[in-house]
Design a protein around this motif. Structure first.
Motif: not given
Length: 176
Positions: A15-26, A42-52, A56-60, A91-92
């Motif tokens: 999640i951090s890796s999808t946002t921070i690099p672009k922010m640093l470039v900006n 970015h939308i795809t990756l954020v939605v995937i990782f937030v849902n995941l 995972l919290l529910a599985v835990m 993940l799926l």
């Protein structure tokens, strides 16, 4: 538990890796825009990782429920195969949800240039700047949030209610 914690940690890093690099470039270029291609990625990756992360919290929570309420059967119920299956299923479902939102947003038409004036690309902001009808996209977002959020939050609440009721029903040793 450590298997799920390591997956949760990896998801947080992603999640951090999808946002921070672009922010640093900006910050470096003093620009606050993102291209549509980068935005949809970015939308795809954020939605995937937030849902995941939510799954995972529910599985835990389920893992803790089994460990506390069924300690003698824990290894039979929570096998390494089930661990992998729960993470893979999470993940799926997350990938499917991310793809649905992205593919639906790709069908929108936009009136502006091919840049969005934000460094962080959010699905709601993309829908706001679209020129085409976005009613279906908004409904899809709300339905997805209700389903994914309802399943994960419901699972977490159910697990902890069962844990609390199980622990409160255990006889305690009185003070001597």
């Amino acid at each position: 538990m450590y298997f799920f914690l390591s997956n949760l940690s990896f998801t947080d890093i992603c999640i951090s890796s999808t946002t921070i690099p672009k922010m640093l470039v900006n910050i470096q270029t003093k620009s606050q825009s993102i291209s549509y291609t980068s935005c949809f990625t970015h939308i795809t990756l954020v939605v995937i990782f937030v849902n995941l992360e939510n799954f995972l919290l529910a599985v835990m929570a389920y893992d803790r429920y089994v460990a506390i309420c069924h300690p003698l059967r824990y290894m039979d119920i929570m096998s390494p195969r089930l661990f992998a299956l729960l993470v893979l299923l999470s993940l799926l479902v997350s990938i499917g949800d991310g793809q649905i939102h992205t593919l639906r947003a790709l069908q929108l038409s936009f009136c502006t240039d091919l840049e969005i004036p934000h460094f962080f690309c959010e699905l709601a902001q993309v829908i706001k700047i679209a020129c085409s009808d976005t009613v279906i996209d908004n409904i899809l977002i709300y339905v997805s949030i209700c389903i994914v959020g309802g399943i994960t939050l419901g699972g977490i609440i159910f697990s902890y209610i069962r844990i609390v009721s199980s622990v409160s029903g255990m006889p305690s040793r009185g003070k001597v």
